[in-house]
Write a protein that holds these residues in place. Structure first.
Motif, mmCIF file in Angstrom:
data_model
loop_
_atom_site.group_PDB
_atom_site.id
_atom_site.type_symbol
_atom_site.label_atom_id
_atom_site.label_comp_id
_atom_site.label_asym_id
_atom_site.label_seq_id
_atom_site.Cartn_x
_atom_site.Cartn_y
_atom_site.Cartn_z
ATOM 1 N N SER A 60 -5.189 5.283 -14.768
ATOM 2 C CA SER A 60 -5.562 6.691 -14.611
ATOM 3 C C SER A 60 -4.998 7.278 -13.316
ATOM 4 O O SER A 60 -4.578 8.434 -13.288
ATOM 5 N N LYS A 61 -4.939 6.483 -12.251
ATOM 6 C CA LYS A 61 -4.378 6.989 -10.990
ATOM 7 C C LYS A 61 -2.864 7.169 -11.115
ATOM 8 O O LYS A 61 -2.316 8.178 -10.664
ATOM 9 N N ALA A 62 -2.196 6.199 -11.732
ATOM 10 C CA ALA A 62 -0.747 6.306 -11.913
ATOM 11 C C ALA A 62 -0.416 7.524 -12.776
ATOM 12 O O ALA A 62 0.522 8.280 -12.467
ATOM 13 N N LEU B 291 2.960 3.510 -4.878
ATOM 14 C CA LEU B 291 2.911 4.010 -6.254
ATOM 15 C C LEU B 291 4.014 5.033 -6.533
ATOM 16 O O LEU B 291 4.730 4.927 -7.533
ATOM 17 N N GLU C 182 -3.367 -0.457 -8.938
ATOM 18 C CA GLU C 182 -4.100 0.795 -9.164
ATOM 19 C C GLU C 182 -4.459 0.902 -10.643
ATOM 20 O O GLU C 182 -3.767 0.354 -11.498
ATOM 21 N N PRO C 183 -5.530 1.652 -10.954
ATOM 22 C CA PRO C 183 -5.840 1.874 -12.370
ATOM 23 C C PRO C 183 -4.773 2.775 -13.003
ATOM 24 O O PRO C 183 -4.144 3.592 -12.319
ATOM 25 N N GLY D 41 -2.290 10.168 -13.115
ATOM 26 C CA GLY D 41 -2.626 11.347 -12.313
ATOM 27 C C GLY D 41 -1.485 11.728 -11.386
ATOM 28 O O GLY D 41 -1.133 12.906 -11.259
ATOM 29 N N VAL D 42 -0.891 10.743 -10.738
ATOM 30 C CA VAL D 42 0.240 10.996 -9.846
ATOM 31 C C VAL D 42 1.433 11.502 -10.649
ATOM 32 O O VAL D 42 2.089 12.479 -10.281
ATOM 33 N N ALA E 75 1.298 0.556 -12.681
ATOM 34 C CA ALA E 75 -0.081 0.611 -12.173
ATOM 35 C C ALA E 75 -0.575 -0.783 -11.817
ATOM 36 O O ALA E 75 -1.154 -0.984 -10.739
ATOM 37 N N ARG F 163 0.837 -1.201 0.000
ATOM 38 C CA ARG F 163 0.000 0.000 0.000
ATOM 39 C C ARG F 163 0.873 1.252 0.000
ATOM 40 O O ARG F 163 1.887 1.308 0.660
#
Length: 173
Positions: free
Chosen positions: A57-59, A26, A54-55, A61-62, A49, A23
């Protein structure tokens, strides 16, 4: 000598295995991947990702939120033009424009030889020297557009001389 694609892949697999399922991993996974490849290509982002659970899109986004991450190859040397308040009011826009014109690229682009990238940054922390340009790790301040181009030209000459010396092309021997 650079590493082979196989060696880079092996390091990348080790990185993914080290953090897989952890957890909050990323960001360190993205940092590690960028350290290995120099930037974060789409295929690398997809694999990070997936390993992080994680999706994509989140990777993404970061990676696009934090300025430390690059989604495109980055040149060997970086010219950072400060556009913080002090630099902005002291003519940073004109300084940037002249450097871009000299190198034949816009901010965010690389020269075709992959030697130079120009970046516009929010602040380099040298407000008393505004306007400021960083060439790699060297700060140059109190610049006019003309002086800024001279700084870049001097750095280019230094790079060319170093590369010639490294290649054994110096005529001093």
């Amino acid at each position: 000598m650079g590493q082979t694609d196989g060696e880079l892949e092996e390091q990348f697999v080790e990185l993914l295995d080290h953090y897989r399922g952890e957890r909050g991993a990323l960001v360190p996974m993205l940092q590690g991947a960028q350290a290995i490849f120099g930037y974060l290509p789409k295929e690398v982002m997809e694999r990070v990702a997936a390993a992080a659970g994680e999706p994509l899109s989140k990777a993404l986004g970061v990676a696009t939120f934090y300025s430390q991450f690059r989604l495109h190859p980055h040149a060997k040397h970086t010219v950072r033009c400060c556009h913080g308040t002090a630099c902005h009011v002291s003519g940073a826009t004109l300084v940037s424009r002249e450097i871009e014109k000299h190198l034949g690229i816009h901010a965010g682009e690389n020269t075709p030889d992959m030697l130079y990238t120009v970046e516009e940054v929010h602040c380099v922390g040298a407000c008393g020297m505004a306007p400021v340009v960083m060439v790699d790790d060297r700060a140059h301040g109190k610049l006019t557009p003309e002086k800024a181009v001279e700084v870049v030209k001097a750095f280019q000459a230094e790079v060319a001389a170093t590369e010639a010396q490294d290649a054994g092309l110096e005529g001093d021997e």
